[in-house]
Design a protein around this motif. Structure first.
Motif, PDB file in Angstrom:
ATOM      1  N   LYS B  24       0.888  -1.518   0.084  1.00 24.70           N
ATOM      2  CA  LYS B  24      -0.077  -0.315   0.357  1.00 24.70           C
ATOM      3  C   LYS B  24       1.117   1.209   0.212  1.00 24.70           C
ATOM      4  N   TYR B  26       0.998   5.341   0.401  1.00 23.18           N
ATOM      5  CA  TYR B  26      -0.204   7.296   0.526  1.00 23.18           C
ATOM      6  C   TYR B  26       0.319   7.844  -0.133  1.00 23.18           C
ATOM      7  N   ARG B  60      -6.736  -1.988   7.735  1.00 18.66           N
ATOM      8  CA  ARG B  60      -7.601  -1.944   7.081  1.00 18.66           C
ATOM      9  C   ARG B  60      -7.653  -2.452   5.124  1.00 18.66           C
ATOM     10  N   LEU B  63      -9.841  -5.618   5.534  1.00 19.82           N
ATOM     11  CA  LEU B  63     -11.196  -5.359   5.600  1.00 19.82           C
ATOM     12  C   LEU B  63     -11.719  -4.799   4.551  1.00 19.82           C
ATOM     13  N   GLY B  64     -10.543  -4.574   4.026  1.00 20.42           N
ATOM     14  CA  GLY B  64     -11.243  -3.491   2.322  1.00 20.42           C
ATOM     15  C   GLY B  64     -11.803  -2.145   2.769  1.00 20.42           C
ATOM     16  N   LEU B  65     -10.913  -1.816   3.440  1.00 22.68           N
ATOM     17  CA  LEU B  65     -11.342  -0.145   4.054  1.00 22.68           C
ATOM     18  C   LEU B  65     -10.688   0.616   2.702  1.00 22.68           C
ATOM     19  N   HIS B  66      -9.075  -0.028   2.511  1.00 22.27           N
ATOM     20  CA  HIS B  66      -8.794   0.715   1.394  1.00 22.27           C
ATOM     21  C   HIS B  66      -8.052   0.118   0.720  1.00 22.27           C
ATOM     22  N   ARG B  67      -7.743   0.055  -0.316  1.00 21.70           N
ATOM     23  CA  ARG B  67      -7.778  -0.519  -1.566  1.00 21.70           C
ATOM     24  C   ARG B  67      -6.062  -0.568  -1.866  1.00 21.70           C
ATOM     25  N   TRP B  81     -11.036  -6.750  -0.921  1.00 24.57           N
ATOM     26  CA  TRP B  81     -11.194  -5.279  -1.267  1.00 24.57           C
ATOM     27  C   TRP B  81     -12.710  -5.994  -1.996  1.00 24.57           C
ATOM     28  N   VAL B  85     -18.433  -7.915   2.430  1.00 19.73           N
ATOM     29  CA  VAL B  85     -19.503  -7.877   3.049  1.00 19.73           C
ATOM     30  C   VAL B  85     -19.692  -9.513   3.560  1.00 19.73           C
ATOM     31  N   HIS B  88     -16.802 -10.125   6.053  1.00 18.34           N
ATOM     32  CA  HIS B  88     -17.098  -9.049   7.901  1.00 18.34           C
ATOM     33  C   HIS B  88     -18.032 -10.084   7.963  1.00 18.34           C
ATOM     34  N   ARG B  89     -19.361 -10.919   8.040  1.00 19.71           N
ATOM     35  CA  ARG B  89     -20.266 -11.673   8.694  1.00 19.71           C
ATOM     36  C   ARG B  89     -19.421 -12.580   9.436  1.00 19.71           C
ATOM     37  N   TYR B  93     -13.913  -7.088  14.030  1.00 16.07           N
ATOM     38  CA  TYR B  93     -12.976  -5.791  14.463  1.00 16.07           C
ATOM     39  C   TYR B  93     -12.960  -4.497  15.882  1.00 16.07           C
ATOM     40  N   PHE B  99     -14.025   4.679  17.410  1.00 16.96           N
ATOM     41  CA  PHE B  99     -14.930   5.636  16.526  1.00 16.96           C
ATOM     42  C   PHE B  99     -16.328   5.163  16.642  1.00 16.96           C
TER      43      PHE B  99
END
Lengths: 531, 311
Positions: B24, B26, B60, B63-67, B81, B85, B88-89, B93, B99
């Motif tokens: 990854k 950034y 992240r 969890l597929g929150l970031h690619r 990615w 869903v 995640h079942r 986490y 948050f």
């Protein structure tokens, strides 16, 4: 005493507010300048101005937005009325937001605690926040001044008019400062301050429209700005009122701040509650649950305003209006505004604006959920991005529809009680007519959110504001027809005065749907982005 | 998981977490650099690294929150990615920072998260609320960080998900609650749940984890069971002599320090055999050898490195 920490703090606060300050300054310059040019262009001769003045002398409906006119025959008199009246409202909002942002938000986020743990005391922190806001006010003052002078008004008079407008800001900074002391949360401070601002506006409306109640003007800072009478028999002594009110409110806020615990408000925060387990079945249901307070504020605000508009619609009269003037008024984008129906058609464009702004606010709330990273918590659960965004958009669309219908419905109630014969169906249609534009902006705001999350709220609000102002001013400024018609507001049929424009509405809905789909597509492919 | 599925996984064991060349970027920062990771069913995997080494980025991406910028991540054989869903079942986490929604109370938050996840064991949740001593009537905004962290932990543990993804889960917890947390992880292990524990608290990892990966600047620099890591790392041997400490021949992989007038300390990487042979010709009074702690292994990998970008 070392002033460096306090001055660093003031500079920080000023930087935090820079986007808001610059946006408002641009608005102040643009509106001042454009109104002047537009007036000269539309009413070049004394006779045309006479006719214009006569049409407004009795038109309480128009006074509602801009205040009481004292002289409409000169450019400066017009400026004092139209520019001063409009910008005073923006000035109030600016002051309120600035104070709550600098005081309550800082505490809400815990940053103030960090500051006060250092070498800066409470009083110095408060004063540096105020200094930063004062710098912002100065910028607004010069922005309006530049716009007026560029528009061709004399320097001295412009300086006084700008002073009259900007005198509203510190009073509402005071209101925001006190609200920030009373409320334990940012949201509550904004609601409290907003309620005061709404009440002050309502008082001005009553003073300017109800006969024999002119004295009410002295009860509201927005009225003081009028009573300063720029260009029409200036009364600088009135400045004592905003000055005194500002000092009073700011000292009051400082005294409360000195006597309370940091991070709390005078009003108690309800920190515990029996669990209420309704509306928790999906992210959309929970969003409605957390947004319902602001939805109620929107519904009641729009409803109250619609009711007043309905009641005073009757005072629109066509006596003594020439055909020629009617055509000129048409350039204001309003068609004929001298019949109740025509007037309602004209004013509903403001509801179109309001509902569009509501749509932006909804996207803002969605962005907030991402920036505060609760969205991360949601998407780590078996919740799809499409489902979350789709639910948010659906919620926003339904709420926008509800607000639109309430606008139509309560205008009808007001019109009925004011004695204007107009069918309920027609006004519900006028309400529904707000939706295509609002949904269009909802779609575009969603697209902005998906592609540029951090800037999305700014982009969305700017789009709506510029599109709206362009509709009012574009044709007056002599822009070519195709350019004027870029704004969606130009394609709204002024129901009930004009027929509903189904073709334009369909196109807008089409663009809205396409934008929403594109937004979903992009959103499913990007990283989540924190604040 | 139902019985036939378990049978098939035993025949062709499918890892719960698998990444291949996962990277990854950034902007100009390479936060994660070609990570190859496999965590099997029922394993408790400790993911170690200091702040900014890429731990949260890894989670992240899982969890597929970031690619991913490169490579791929899979949970239960599902692409992280493109099919989040479904994965995640089976995942719960806990984020390093809690948050949550400030205006909801603890009880409302637990209910909300349970409804979204599905399959929460309500009686186990009630037990956890008691065990972590959570005041559920309080609104999230009135809770301290540690208490908000408890809300998250309870919600995650109560799902009894097949995989627990825990990102510095004990940050903000007091020592008593840390003990409660460790008990919960041990229980999860007994129930054959897989646990991925990202942490920089070495004692926690040492106490709980079967296998450990050490991350440095976005790269996995070491991985294995604690025993394997110890084997590869430096051992300390302390020797006292009857009389003055002798001069010894230099040995490869052995560093000598003085530890007093008649004592020496040896840092040995690899086998201690050659050292013992060398010592046998000298009057050794006492000899003690100590296995390296995880902390020493960890610090060994970070010797002289600092100033990594925060991510």
């Amino acid at each position: 005493m070392d002033l460096r920490p306090a001055s660093a703090l003031a500079r920080r606060a000023f930087r935090d507010a820079r986007v808001r300050t610059v946006s408002y300054a641009l608005l102040f310059v643009a509106l001042s300048y454009a109104q002047l040019v537009a007036y000269r262009d539309a009413y070049p001769t004394l006779s045309s101005r006479l006719a214009f003045a006569r049409s407004f002398a009795d038109n309480k409906a128009v006074r509602l937005f801009y205040g009481e006119p004292h002289d409409l025959l000169s450019v400066s008199g017009y400026a004092a009325w139209r520019i001063g009246g409009t910008l005073a409202i923006f000035a109030a909002i600016f002051g309120l937001l600035a104070a709550v942002r600098a005081l309550r938000t800082e505490e809400d986020t815990g940053r103030m605690e960090l500051v006060l743990a250092g070498v800066v005391g409470r009083r110095a922190a408060y004063l540096s926040a105020m200094a930063a806001i004062a710098a912002g006010i100065l910028i607004l003052y010069f922005a309006e001044l530049v716009g007026l002078i560029a528009g061709g008004l004399p320097v001295g008079g412009s300086a006084y008019l700008a002073l009259a407008t900007v005198s509203v800001v510190p009073v509402f900074v005071g209101v925001g400062a006190v609200a920030s002391q009373l409320s334990p949360t940012r949201r509550m401070a904004l609601e409290l301050g907003g309620a005061v601002a709404g009440l002050m506006f309502l008082l001005r409306v009553i003073a300017d429209t109800a006969s024999g109640l002119g004295w009410v003007r002295w009860a509201t800072p927005l009225g003081w700005a009028e009573e300063l009478r720029p260009f029409t028999g200036a009364r600088p002594l009135v400045l004592v009122l905003p000055a005194a009110a500002t000092v009073l409110l700011l000292v009051l806020a400082a005294r409360i701040a000195a006597g309370r615990d940091i991070g709390t408000g005078v009003l108690p925060a309800r920190d515990s509650a029996e669990p209420r387990l309704g509306m928790l079945s999906s992210p959309t249901a929970q969003a409605l649950r957390s947004e319902r307070g602001s939805l109620v504020v929107w519904l009641s605000g729009v409803g109250a305003f619609a009711y007043i508009l309905g009641v005073i619609a009757k005072s629109s009269s066509s006596a003594g209006i020439s055909k020629n003037l009617n055509r000129e008024l048409g350039k204001l984008g309003s068609g004929s505004i001298v019949t109740p129906t025509g007037y309602l058609g004209f004013t509903f464009i403001f509801f179109v604006l309001a509902v569009s702004l509501f749509a932006c606010a909804q996207i803002g709330a969605a962005r907030h959920e991402e920036a505060d990273q609760q969205l991360e918590t949601l998407l780590a659960l078996p919740v799809s991005r499409r489902g979350w965004l789709g639910g948010r958009l659906l919620l926003a669309a339904c709420a926008a529809a509800a607000i639109s219908l309430v606008a139509g419905l309560l205008t009808w109630v007001g019109a009925e009680s004011g004695g204007v014969a107009i069918s309920l169906g027609k006004l519900v249609e006028a309400g529904a007519n707000c939706l295509p534009v609002a949904l269009l902006f909802l779609g575009l705001a969603a697209l902005a959110y998906a592609t540029a999350p951090r800037a999305s709220a700014g982009i969305a609000y700017a789009l709506v504001t510029v599109a709206f102002l362009w509709n009012l001013l574009g044709s007056l400024l002599g822009a070519p027809k195709w350019l004027v018609e870029v704004t969606p507001f130009a394609h709204v049929g002024l129901v009930p005065a004009q027929p509903f424009r189904a073709g334009a509405a369909l196109i807008m809905l089409g663009i809205a749907a396409a934008s929403a789909l594109a937004a979903t597509w992009v959103f499913e492919r990007r990283d989540l982005t924190g604040s | 998981m139902n019985a036939p599925e378990r049978e098939s996984t035993e025949m062709h064991p499918q890892p719960v977490i698998r990444t291949e060349g996962l990277s990854k970027r950034y902007g100009s920062t390479l936060a994660l650099d070609g990570l190859d990771l496999t965590v099997g069913e029922g394993e408790v995997y400790g993911y170690l690294g200091p702040n900014g080494s890429g731990k949260t980025t890894t989670i992240r991406l899982l969890l597929g929150l970031h690619r991913p910028s490169g490579g791929r991540a899979e949970l239960f054989g599902l692409d992280a990615w493109s099919d989040p869903v479904a994965a995640h079942r089976r995942v719960a986490y806990v984020a390093g920072e809690p948050f949550l929604w400030p205006s909801l109370t603890g009880a409302e938050t637990l209910e909300f998260l349970a409804r979204l996840h599905g399959g929460t064991d309500i009686s186990y949740r009630d037990l956890l609320v008691e065990r972590f001593q959570l005041e559920t009537r309080k609104k999230i905004r009135a809770l301290s960080k540690g208490n908000r962290q408890k809300v998250q932990l309870i919600a995650a543990l109560a799902t009894r998900a097949e995989l627990l993804l825990l990102d510095e889960p004990t940050s903000g917890l007091d020592p008593l609650m840390e003990v409660a947390f460790r008990d919960c992880v041990k229980e999860a292990k007994e129930r054959a749940q897989t646990v991925f524990l990202s942490s920089h608290i070495l004692s926690e990892v040492e106490a709980l984890c079967d296998r450990v990966g050490i991350l440095r600047d976005g790269k996995l620099v070491d991985e294995g069971t604690l025993a394997e890591l110890r084997h590869l790392a430096v051992q300390t041997v302390e020797v006292t002599f009857a009389g003055q400490a002798p001069e010894l021949r230099p040995l490869p992989g052995v560093q000598v320090q003085s530890a007093g007038p008649n004592a020496l300390r040896f840092e040995v990487s690899g086998s201690v055999g050659p050292l013992i042979a060398e010592l046998s010709g000298h009057p050794v009074a006492t000899l003690s050898s100590r296995e390296p702690s995880l902390e020493e292994i960890f610090l060994h990998h970070y010797d002289g490195s600092d100033g990594r970008a925060e991510r």
